[in-house]
Design an enzyme around this catalytic site. Structure first.
Site, PDB file in Angstrom:
ATOM      1  CG  ASP A 108      -1.128   1.794  -3.946  1.00 44.48           C
ATOM      2  OD1 ASP A 108      -0.902   2.223  -2.796  1.00 44.48           O
ATOM      3  OD2 ASP A 108      -2.230   1.935  -4.521  1.00 44.48           O
ATOM      4  CE  LYS A 159       4.039   5.530   6.452  1.00 47.47           C
ATOM      5  NZ  LYS A 159       3.127   6.415   5.674  1.00 47.47           N
ATOM      6  CB  CYS A 202      -2.697   8.165   9.164  1.00 46.30           C
ATOM      7  SG  CYS A 202      -3.628   8.020   7.635  1.00 46.30           S
ATOM      8  CG  ASP A 212       0.890   3.745   5.401  1.00 41.71           C
ATOM      9  OD1 ASP A 212       0.126   3.841   6.377  1.00 41.71           O
ATOM     10  OD2 ASP A 212       1.275   4.729   4.743  1.00 41.71           O
ATOM     11  CB  CYS A 221      -0.962  -0.006   1.178  1.00 43.63           C
ATOM     12  SG  CYS A 221      -2.014  -1.460   1.182  1.00 43.63           S
ATOM     13  N   GLY A 281       3.965   7.236  -1.868  1.00 40.26           N
ATOM     14  CA  GLY A 281       5.354   6.824  -1.845  1.00 40.26           C
ATOM     15  C   GLY A 281       6.250   7.487  -0.827  1.00 40.26           C
ATOM     16  CG  ASP A 293      -6.293  -6.780  -4.196  1.00 41.17           C
ATOM     17  OD1 ASP A 293      -5.823  -6.576  -3.053  1.00 41.17           O
ATOM     18  OD2 ASP A 293      -7.497  -6.991  -4.409  1.00 41.17           O
TER      19      ASP A 293
HETATM   20  C1  LIG Z   1      -2.482   5.199   3.530  1.00 39.90           C
HETATM   21  S1  LIG Z   1      -2.255   5.143   1.813  1.00 39.90           S
HETATM   22  C2  LIG Z   1      -0.561   4.744   1.713  1.00 39.90           C
HETATM   23  C3  LIG Z   1       0.405   5.893   1.907  1.00 39.90           C
HETATM   24  C4  LIG Z   1       1.833   5.524   1.544  1.00 39.90           C
HETATM   25  N1  LIG Z   1       2.277   4.338   2.233  1.00 39.90           N
HETATM   26  C5  LIG Z   1       2.829   6.637   1.800  1.00 39.90           C
HETATM   27  O1  LIG Z   1       3.555   6.606   2.800  1.00 39.90           O
HETATM   28  O2  LIG Z   1       2.907   7.559   0.977  1.00 39.90           O
HETATM   29  C6  LIG Z   1      -3.038   3.629   1.412  1.00 39.90           C
HETATM   30  C7  LIG Z   1      -2.791   3.107   0.001  1.00 39.90           C
HETATM   31  O3  LIG Z   1      -3.316   1.767  -0.031  1.00 39.90           O
HETATM   32  C8  LIG Z   1      -3.675   1.481  -1.361  1.00 39.90           C
HETATM   33  N2  LIG Z   1      -4.508   0.275  -1.324  1.00 39.90           N
HETATM   34  C9  LIG Z   1      -5.771   0.144  -0.855  1.00 39.90           C
HETATM   35  N3  LIG Z   1      -6.180  -1.149  -0.940  1.00 39.90           N
HETATM   36  C10 LIG Z   1      -5.144  -1.838  -1.477  1.00 39.90           C
HETATM   37  C11 LIG Z   1      -4.953  -3.218  -1.811  1.00 39.90           C
HETATM   38  N4  LIG Z   1      -5.907  -4.118  -1.627  1.00 39.90           N
HETATM   39  N5  LIG Z   1      -3.774  -3.581  -2.369  1.00 39.90           N
HETATM   40  C12 LIG Z   1      -2.785  -2.653  -2.573  1.00 39.90           C
HETATM   41  N6  LIG Z   1      -2.922  -1.354  -2.262  1.00 39.90           N
HETATM   42  C13 LIG Z   1      -4.073  -0.951  -1.717  1.00 39.90           C
HETATM   43  C14 LIG Z   1      -4.359   2.754  -1.814  1.00 39.90           C
HETATM   44  O4  LIG Z   1      -4.354   2.846  -3.235  1.00 39.90           O
HETATM   45  C15 LIG Z   1      -3.493   3.837  -1.140  1.00 39.90           C
HETATM   46  O5  LIG Z   1      -2.531   4.319  -2.044  1.00 39.90           O
END
Ligand SMILES: C[S@@+](CC[C@H](N)C(=O)[O-])C[C@H]1O[C@@H](n2cnc3c(N)ncnc32)[C@H](O)[C@@H]1O
Length: 435
Positions: free
Chosen positions: A275, A260, A370, A317, A254, A258, A301
């Site tokens: 992601d 992290k 968060c 995350d 996730c 970016g 996914d």
């Molecule tokens: C909280 S944000 C992540 C922030 C990121 N880690 C950062 O530090 O910039 C959550 C992310 O999870 C992704 N997401 C949601 N469900 C997902 C899944 N089943 N598989 C992969 N990514 C997923 C979303 O597209 C979103 O970009």
């Protein structure tokens, strides 16, 4: 100084129309505020000063919504009907100007009436808008000290959720912190002291740089050469819980946009960033290219994607309600409710179980969100540990972080570091796969 509409546009109607379009998108279409504002400002083709004024009105309205609604209700015999369209939102914006932005009463009142005139539903309520806005201008400010601002500015579902998780005193401190505009936080690749000087920033105890907001981020020193990226100080803590990662393979699950991923890559890890959202992974690529950092990007996914080989570590995350980011995104509380907390928690349980399948025996999983809700943090990890005997918590110690909880997790709150300008709310747990 707060931005005001430019002289040439005496009533600042362009700015206020954009503010109205953005707040309508938030309340009527449940669109995230940042997206709604970007769209409204682009459509309005506003000068930077008017754009800043529009943004300020919307932010103030959402940060003080409970107080504003209370004051408006005192001057309305009955709530405005649905058929009045945006009339209520027009009044809310005008009230924010009058109560919290010190805009001249005639400008705020006449602009509200002019905005109503542009809408075929609100037009019929122009007289009422004029009368109520005038009364707010005359009597509204005197009402503010009599109101319980912290309680009113959080919806009841959020208030109750925080009181259950953090107690009433802390909940009040959280709500108070939400009314303050946060500073700009910056993560640097290296040379924190050097960049702090150049950026007129302080170095926080966790290594993040902090400076006042204002101006275009792209114009700041070091941006173009990729020396740093924007990241709230709290958001930078979870990745640091992995310790030294140079040469290790770390899956950033996730990952978009970016922040992290950049941290992990800058620390020398071989990063696989996963992601689901293609558009958002493009932002990871753009950010990494500017920073001259590398990662393998997978659009997939996380429920079903698996690495070719288990990794040394996984940082999850997880998607969440983001109630820890209300200081920057005050719309979150008004677009979501407890059903969103529960829906996200269900996803988080599944994603953490998936992350567990991606790590080597002996490897670490960091789970973070968060959100301020225990249902999305502590309860997800407790349930995971109860169902996964091969995993154990590696406690975060008070020596390691001032935000360590008695249970050995990490929890930051918006009420923390008030003297330094606050912090987003984050929860993180560190887990090890034993076998
Ligand atoms: C909280 S944000 C992540 C922030 C990121 N880690 C950062 O530090 O910039 C959550 C992310 O999870 C992704 N997401 C949601 N469900 C997902 C899944 N089943 N598989 C992969 N990514 C997923 C979303 O597209 C979103 O970009």
């Amino acid at each position: 100084m707060r931005p005001r509409p430019k002289q040439a546009d005496a009533q600042g109607i362009g700015a206020r129309a954009a503010a109205l379009a953005a707040i309508q998108a938030v309340f009527f279409n449940e669109r995230p505020l940042t997206e709604a504002l970007d769209a409204a400002l682009a459509k309005g083709k506003l000068e930077p000063r008017d754009a800043a004024f529009a943004r300020t009105i919307v932010m103030m309205t959402l940060r003080h919504l409970g107080e504003i609604d209370h004051v408006i209700a005192a001057f309305l015999r009955e709530p405005l009907p649905i058929r009045s369209g945006p009339a209520e939102l027009i009044l809310r914006l005008a009230a924010a100007e009058l109560l919290f932005l010190d805009v001249a009463p005639h400008a705020a009142v006449s602009s509200a009436v002019a905005l109503a005139d542009k809408d075929h539903r609100a037009r019929h309520f122009k007289g009422l808008i004029n009368a109520v806005a005038r009364r707010i201008a005359g009597e509204g400010k005197a009402m503010l000290p009599t109101l319980d601002a912290e309680r009113l500015n959080a919806p009841l579902w959020a208030w109750d959720n925080w009181v259950a998780a953090h107690g009433e005193e802390t909940t009040r401190a959280i709500a108070k912190a939400h009314s303050i505009e946060p500073p700009l936080d910056i993560s640097v690749k290296s040379d924190a002291e050097k960049w702090a000087k150049q950026l007129d920033a302080i170095v926080l105890p966790t290594g993040t740089l902090r400076r006042a907001t204002g101006g275009r981020i792209e114009d700041l020193p070091g941006y173009a050469e990729g020396a740093w990226w924007i990241q709230d100080a709290a958001a930078a803590i979870p990745a640091a819980l992995l310790g030294p990662i140079k040469g290790k393979t770390v899956i950033d699950l996730c990952a978009a946009p970016g922040g992290k991923t950049a941290q992990l890559a800058a620390a020398g890890a071989n990063v696989i960033a996963v992601d689901l959202a293609f558009d958002r992974t493009k932002r990871v690529m753009t950010n990494l290219a500017r920073l001259n950092l590398k990662a393998q990007i997978e659009v997939a996914d996380a429920h079903t994607w698996r690495p070719k080989e288990p990794a040394d570590a996984v940082l999850l995350d997880a998607p969440c309600t983001a109630t820890g980011t209300v200081r920057r995104h005050p719309d979150v509380l008004w677009r979501k409710d407890l059903s969103d907390v529960m829906a996200q928690a269900a996803v988080q349980h599944r994603l953490l179980a998936a992350a567990a399948e991606m790590v080597k025996p002996g490897g670490l999983v960091i789970y973070c969100v968060c959100s301020l809700a225990h249902q999305e943090g502590e309860e997800v990890v407790d349930a995971f540990l109860a169902n996964h005997p091969a995993f154990t918590r590696v406690p975060v110690t008070p020596a390691e972080s001032e935000f360590a909880t008695p249970q050995g997790d990490l929890r930051t709150l918006p009420s923390h570091w008030q003297d330094l300008g606050g912090l987003d709310g984050f929860y993180a747990a560190r887990l090890r796969r034993m076998a």
